[in-house]
Design an enzyme around this catalytic site. Structure first.
Site, PDB file in Angstrom:
ATOM      1  N   HIS A  29     -11.353   9.403  -3.157  1.00  0.00           N
ATOM      2  CA  HIS A  29     -11.771   8.561  -2.037  1.00  0.00           C
ATOM      3  C   HIS A  29     -11.470   9.223  -0.691  1.00  0.00           C
ATOM      4  O   HIS A  29     -10.587  10.080  -0.569  1.00  0.00           O
ATOM      5  CB  HIS A  29     -11.072   7.207  -2.110  1.00  0.00           C
ATOM      6  CG  HIS A  29      -9.577   7.297  -1.989  1.00  0.00           C
ATOM      7  ND1 HIS A  29      -8.938   7.461  -0.781  1.00  0.00           N
ATOM      8  CD2 HIS A  29      -8.604   7.254  -2.933  1.00  0.00           C
ATOM      9  CE1 HIS A  29      -7.633   7.518  -0.972  1.00  0.00           C
ATOM     10  NE2 HIS A  29      -7.403   7.393  -2.278  1.00  0.00           N
ATOM     11  N   GLU A  54      -5.149   4.444  -8.797  1.00  0.00           N
ATOM     12  CA  GLU A  54      -4.177   5.463  -8.428  1.00  0.00           C
ATOM     13  C   GLU A  54      -2.889   5.280  -9.227  1.00  0.00           C
ATOM     14  O   GLU A  54      -2.604   4.189  -9.745  1.00  0.00           O
ATOM     15  CB  GLU A  54      -3.896   5.368  -6.920  1.00  0.00           C
ATOM     16  CG  GLU A  54      -2.839   6.314  -6.364  1.00  0.00           C
ATOM     17  CD  GLU A  54      -3.141   7.780  -6.589  1.00  0.00           C
ATOM     18  OE1 GLU A  54      -3.149   8.196  -7.768  1.00  0.00           O
ATOM     19  OE2 GLU A  54      -3.345   8.510  -5.599  1.00  0.00           O
TER      20      GLU A  54
END
Length: 226
Positions: A9, A109
């Site tokens: 990202h 994550e």
């Protein structure tokens, strides 16, 4: 040619502030928005049949922004797998102009536990640089109440093998927008990296990595493929 596109990202607001983010759901910064758009420009001519993201908004924002200028002009739509009837499209004409997007926490994550929300420099002062380096860069040592890279791979790899890899075998081109550590765990498997080799693997925000699935193995392409 069947492609697998991986994208960390764009910069998040907490990346910008040098904070441990993990599973805290923080959006992109202005720079991160621009990185996502630029990443989309670099892959806009590559075929994409399915998109996968984590359940965190920075991952979703990056995928959607990256697709805004795609040459196919197809529109991503989020498939709510817990209620498939919610996202069912009843027009074949419109279906042909859409790309399904699937979200899973398996791609989230690495969870940083008690470090989440803390400044990285301040944590280094509090616990010592060597301890923080072990938490951040060792393969099996996790921060307090958090995950190690090994732990992260224990959820990313089964999801990839069970949910994503079969689509690649069918010839579907896949775009995954996820996170530094969830992608590192995937790349470790794709490139057969050792525990030592993966520790030096760094993934910049907003820079696509493209692999071709040959039917036998994954081959990494030069960044200029798009």
């Amino acid at each position: 040619m069947t492609l697998l596109i991986l994208l960390r990202h764009g910069q998040s607001v907490w990346n910008q502030k040098n904070l441990f983010t993990g599973w805290v759901d923080i959006p992109l910064s202005q720079q991160g928005i621009q990185e996502a758009i630029a990443a989309g420009e670099s892959i806009k001519h590559l075929p994409i049949d399915c998109i996968f993201t984590s359940t965190l908004v920075r991952s979703l924002m990056t995928a959607l922004l990256a697709m805004t200028n795609h040459s196919s002009q197809k529109v991503p739509y989020i498939v709510h797998e817990e209620r498939p009837d919610m996202s069912r499209i009843h027009s074949q004409k419109e279906m042909e102009q859409m790309i399904p997007l699937f979200q899973s926490s398996a791609l989230n994550e690495r969870m940083y536990g008690e470090l989440q929300g803390k400044n990285k420099q301040e944590v280094a002062v509090q616990f010592g640089e060597e301890q923080v380096k072990l938490w951040r860069r060792s393969y099996r040592i996790a921060p307090p109440q958090g995950e190690s890279l090994f732990d992260t791979g224990q959820r990313t790899l089964p999801y990839f093998q069970e949910r994503i890899f079969p689509l690649l075998q069918q010839g579907k081109n896949i775009f995954i927008s996820a996170h530094g550590n969830s992608l590192r765990s995937l790349i470790m498997d794709l490139e057969k990296l050792s525990e030592e080799q993966v520790l030096s693997l760094e993934l910049p925000t907003g820079q696509p990595i493209v692999y071709e699935w040959t039917g036998q193995k994954f081959t990494k392409h030069a960044p200029s493929l798009g």
